[in-house]
Design an enzyme around this catalytic site. Sequence first.
Site, PDB file in Angstrom:
ATOM      1  CG  ASP A   1      31.307 -18.090  42.519  1.00  0.00           C
ATOM      2  OD1 ASP A   1      30.083 -18.162  42.749  1.00  0.00           O
ATOM      3  OD2 ASP A   1      31.766 -18.110  41.357  1.00  0.00           O
ATOM      4  CB  SER A   2      29.652 -22.248  41.961  1.00  0.00           C
ATOM      5  OG  SER A   2      29.620 -21.271  40.935  1.00  0.00           O
TER       6      SER A   2
ATOM      7  CB  CYS B   1      27.910 -17.949  44.735  1.00  0.00           C
ATOM      8  SG  CYS B   1      26.948 -19.113  43.755  1.00  0.00           S
TER       9      CYS B   1
ATOM     10  CD  GLU C   1      34.016 -21.893  36.751  1.00  0.00           C
ATOM     11  OE1 GLU C   1      35.015 -22.578  36.997  1.00  0.00           O
ATOM     12  OE2 GLU C   1      33.680 -20.908  37.438  1.00  0.00           O
TER      13      GLU C   1
ATOM     14  CB  CYS D   1      25.040 -15.233  37.578  1.00  0.00           C
ATOM     15  SG  CYS D   1      26.374 -16.450  37.553  1.00  0.00           S
TER      16      CYS D   1
ATOM     17  CG  HIS E   1      30.435 -17.463  36.824  1.00  0.00           C
ATOM     18  ND1 HIS E   1      30.017 -17.830  38.083  1.00  0.00           N
ATOM     19  CD2 HIS E   1      31.438 -18.318  36.485  1.00  0.00           C
ATOM     20  CE1 HIS E   1      30.738 -18.872  38.480  1.00  0.00           C
ATOM     21  NE2 HIS E   1      31.599 -19.193  37.532  1.00  0.00           N
TER      22      HIS E   1
END
Length: 268
Positions: free
Chosen positions: A11-12, A74, A152, A182, A184
């Site tokens: 993932d990012s 992602c 993050e 998303c 996240h």
Amino acid sequence: MTSQAPIGIFDSGVGGLSVLHDIHRLLPHENITYIADSQHAPYGNRSTHFIQKRSLELTQALIDKGCKLIVVACNTATTEAIQHIRDQVDLPIIGVEPAIKPAARYSKNRKIGVLATQRTTDSKRIRELIELYADHCEVSLQACPGLVEIIESNDQPTNLHLLENYLQPLLEKDIDALVLGCTHYPFIREQIEQIIGNDITIHETGKPVAEQINRVMQQANLANKKTKIGTITIYSSSDSTDSHTTISKLWPNPAILKNLNEEEPKHD
Ligand code: DGL
């Protein structure tokens, strides 16, 4: 390729850990190698060229670590790069997409909200998903710049205000289904629920993705034997200790944490 080989996930950043959670719950005997590209997060405001190049590099890094199947955990990288990866890699590649289909199926008032990155809300693919599965619904897309950065950096409780700004327009549309588009965002699900209350159903993608991985592995004879709990190895591309702190908070289960950039050079 042996069945003991790990499933590779990237993932990012840390968002794909929400998908890892569902994969590990359904398939606890699988070994898993995860790469958080936290040095380059967020992907949401990167070019398609960058996302394709980086996604291929991370896929290659996972292949070099012996992975038997790759999960692009992602939504943004799936939209921008999954075809590019599939064109060049001869392994099963599984992506994640916003859960528009189940949201449209279960919404009673046919009003759906989608939270996602700007790149995902602007993408051709999301319009295709709406046309395919939700053309009978009113779908409101809400881009959420800044949320990935907050997750993050693990700065969640202090930033509810930004989240309220993003959810308010959807509440005004009277939605009864909310898609977390998303990977996240499941990590701020509690804060989302505090704002939207109990009458709106939240749809995530981790569980259906885990089920899809299971199907693909059964068909390809890649499933690991159910002898012991699998090993989870998590790499971050970011050198900062913050990245490892965030990972440890979001994945408190025992795992091996490593820095991607400190890997020993490969020898032929
Ligand atoms: N977890 C990624 C997604 O699902 C976040 C993308 C980003 O880094 O902007 O879209």
